[in-house]
Design a protein around this motif. Structure first.
Motif, mmCIF file in Angstrom:
data_model
loop_
_atom_site.group_PDB
_atom_site.id
_atom_site.type_symbol
_atom_site.label_atom_id
_atom_site.label_comp_id
_atom_site.label_asym_id
_atom_site.label_seq_id
_atom_site.Cartn_x
_atom_site.Cartn_y
_atom_site.Cartn_z
ATOM 1 N N GLY A 15 -12.649 23.558 -27.724
ATOM 2 C CA GLY A 15 -11.452 24.392 -27.817
ATOM 3 C C GLY A 15 -11.403 25.516 -26.793
ATOM 4 N N ALA A 16 -12.528 25.819 -26.172
ATOM 5 C CA ALA A 16 -12.584 26.910 -25.196
ATOM 6 C C ALA A 16 -11.973 26.463 -23.867
ATOM 7 C CB ALA A 16 -14.024 27.342 -24.980
ATOM 8 N N ALA A 17 -11.537 27.446 -23.101
ATOM 9 C CA ALA A 17 -10.998 27.198 -21.762
ATOM 10 C C ALA A 17 -11.845 27.968 -20.752
ATOM 11 C CB ALA A 17 -9.543 27.637 -21.680
ATOM 12 N N ALA A 18 -11.940 27.432 -19.534
ATOM 13 C CA ALA A 18 -12.730 28.082 -18.493
ATOM 14 C C ALA A 18 -12.196 27.703 -17.125
ATOM 15 C CB ALA A 18 -14.193 27.666 -18.604
ATOM 16 N N TRP A 19 -12.488 28.556 -16.154
ATOM 17 C CA TRP A 19 -12.178 28.272 -14.756
ATOM 18 C C TRP A 19 -13.395 27.642 -14.112
ATOM 19 C CZ3 TRP A 19 -7.553 28.405 -12.608
ATOM 20 C CH2 TRP A 19 -6.572 29.211 -13.168
ATOM 21 N N ILE A 20 -13.188 26.619 -13.318
ATOM 22 C CA ILE A 20 -14.245 26.038 -12.493
ATOM 23 C C ILE A 20 -13.994 26.532 -11.082
ATOM 24 C CG2 ILE A 20 -15.296 23.926 -11.636
ATOM 25 C CD1 ILE A 20 -14.126 22.476 -14.046
ATOM 26 N N ARG A 21 -15.016 27.192 -10.502
ATOM 27 C CA ARG A 21 -14.894 27.742 -9.157
ATOM 28 C C ARG A 21 -16.159 27.418 -8.371
ATOM 29 N NH1 ARG A 21 -13.286 32.365 -12.486
ATOM 30 N NH2 ARG A 21 -11.074 32.746 -12.203
ATOM 31 N N PRO A 22 -16.053 27.332 -7.052
ATOM 32 C CA PRO A 22 -17.271 27.148 -6.252
ATOM 33 C C PRO A 22 -18.102 28.432 -6.265
ATOM 34 C CG PRO A 22 -15.355 27.375 -4.819
ATOM 35 C CD PRO A 22 -14.848 27.340 -6.234
ATOM 36 N N VAL A 23 -19.416 28.285 -6.295
ATOM 37 C CA VAL A 23 -20.327 29.427 -6.297
ATOM 38 C C VAL A 23 -21.135 29.380 -5.006
ATOM 39 C CG1 VAL A 23 -22.230 30.554 -7.522
ATOM 40 C CG2 VAL A 23 -20.470 29.323 -8.822
ATOM 41 N N SER A 24 -20.821 30.292 -4.105
ATOM 42 C CA SER A 24 -21.477 30.256 -2.789
ATOM 43 C C SER A 24 -22.978 30.498 -2.901
ATOM 44 C CB SER A 24 -20.839 31.270 -1.846
ATOM 45 O OG SER A 24 -20.927 32.573 -2.383
ATOM 46 N N ALA A 25 -23.428 31.258 -3.902
ATOM 47 C CA ALA A 25 -24.857 31.505 -4.076
ATOM 48 C C ALA A 25 -25.615 30.223 -4.420
ATOM 49 C CB ALA A 25 -25.076 32.547 -5.163
ATOM 50 N N LYS A 26 -24.914 29.224 -4.957
ATOM 51 C CA LYS A 26 -25.538 27.945 -5.291
ATOM 52 C C LYS A 26 -25.270 26.892 -4.215
ATOM 53 C CE LYS A 26 -25.657 28.506 -10.274
ATOM 54 N NZ LYS A 26 -25.375 27.882 -11.568
ATOM 55 N N GLY A 27 -24.717 27.334 -3.089
ATOM 56 C CA GLY A 27 -24.502 26.437 -1.960
ATOM 57 C C GLY A 27 -23.169 25.713 -1.959
ATOM 58 N N ASP A 28 -22.264 26.080 -2.853
ATOM 59 C CA ASP A 28 -20.959 25.421 -2.907
ATOM 60 C C ASP A 28 -20.066 25.913 -1.773
ATOM 61 O OD1 ASP A 28 -21.819 24.299 -5.307
ATOM 62 O OD2 ASP A 28 -20.849 25.842 -6.518
ATOM 63 N N THR A 29 -19.293 25.006 -1.223
ATOM 64 C CA THR A 29 -18.264 25.345 -0.247
ATOM 65 C C THR A 29 -16.947 24.783 -0.767
ATOM 66 O OG1 THR A 29 -18.548 23.293 0.993
ATOM 67 C CG2 THR A 29 -19.917 25.173 1.668
ATOM 68 N N LEU A 30 -15.846 25.212 -0.198
ATOM 69 C CA LEU A 30 -14.555 24.657 -0.616
ATOM 70 C C LEU A 30 -14.497 23.163 -0.348
ATOM 71 C CD1 LEU A 30 -11.797 27.265 0.282
ATOM 72 C CD2 LEU A 30 -12.487 26.456 -1.961
ATOM 73 N N GLU A 31 -15.131 22.733 0.742
ATOM 74 C CA GLU A 31 -15.136 21.305 1.067
ATOM 75 C C GLU A 31 -15.910 20.505 0.015
ATOM 76 O OE1 GLU A 31 -15.869 23.743 3.355
ATOM 77 O OE2 GLU A 31 -13.939 23.620 4.373
ATOM 78 N N SER A 32 -17.082 20.998 -0.382
ATOM 79 C CA SER A 32 -17.877 20.284 -1.391
ATOM 80 C C SER A 32 -17.264 20.414 -2.775
ATOM 81 C CB SER A 32 -19.320 20.793 -1.406
ATOM 82 O OG SER A 32 -19.398 22.124 -1.888
ATOM 83 N N PHE A 33 -16.507 21.478 -2.999
ATOM 84 C CA PHE A 33 -15.886 21.719 -4.302
ATOM 85 C C PHE A 33 -14.792 20.703 -4.615
ATOM 86 C CE2 PHE A 33 -12.809 24.034 -7.043
ATOM 87 C CZ PHE A 33 -13.617 24.176 -8.166
#
Length: 71
Positions: A15-33
């Motif tokens: 029932g909960a809602a959340a945003w999924i966002r890239p985390v640069s500290a974990k190595g995520d980029t917009l391209e990989s996201f």
């Protein structure tokens, strides 16, 4: 490559809602996201989540995904 959508899903309560966002500290980029959107679509097809909103940049790349956990 880590599955951001699955990680967020596992931390949520039903029932909960959340945003999924890239985390640069974990190595995520917009391209990989962009793969997170494909993963979220698969989870939506399985009935695990509902994609509430997808925010895109001007160039069309996905920068945030709002989901709600159904199961």
């Amino acid at each position: 490559m880590r599955d951001i959508a699955k990680e967020v899903y596992e931390k949520m309560k039903v029932g909960a809602a959340a945003w999924i966002r890239p985390v640069s500290a974990k190595g995520d980029t917009l391209e990989s996201f962009q793969a997170a959107h494909a993963s979220a679509l698969g989870m939506e097809e399985e009935g695990l989540i509902r994609i509430v909103k997808v925010l895109r940049q001007d160039d069309g790349q996905i920068q945030e995904i709002r989901i709600q956990r159904l199961a």
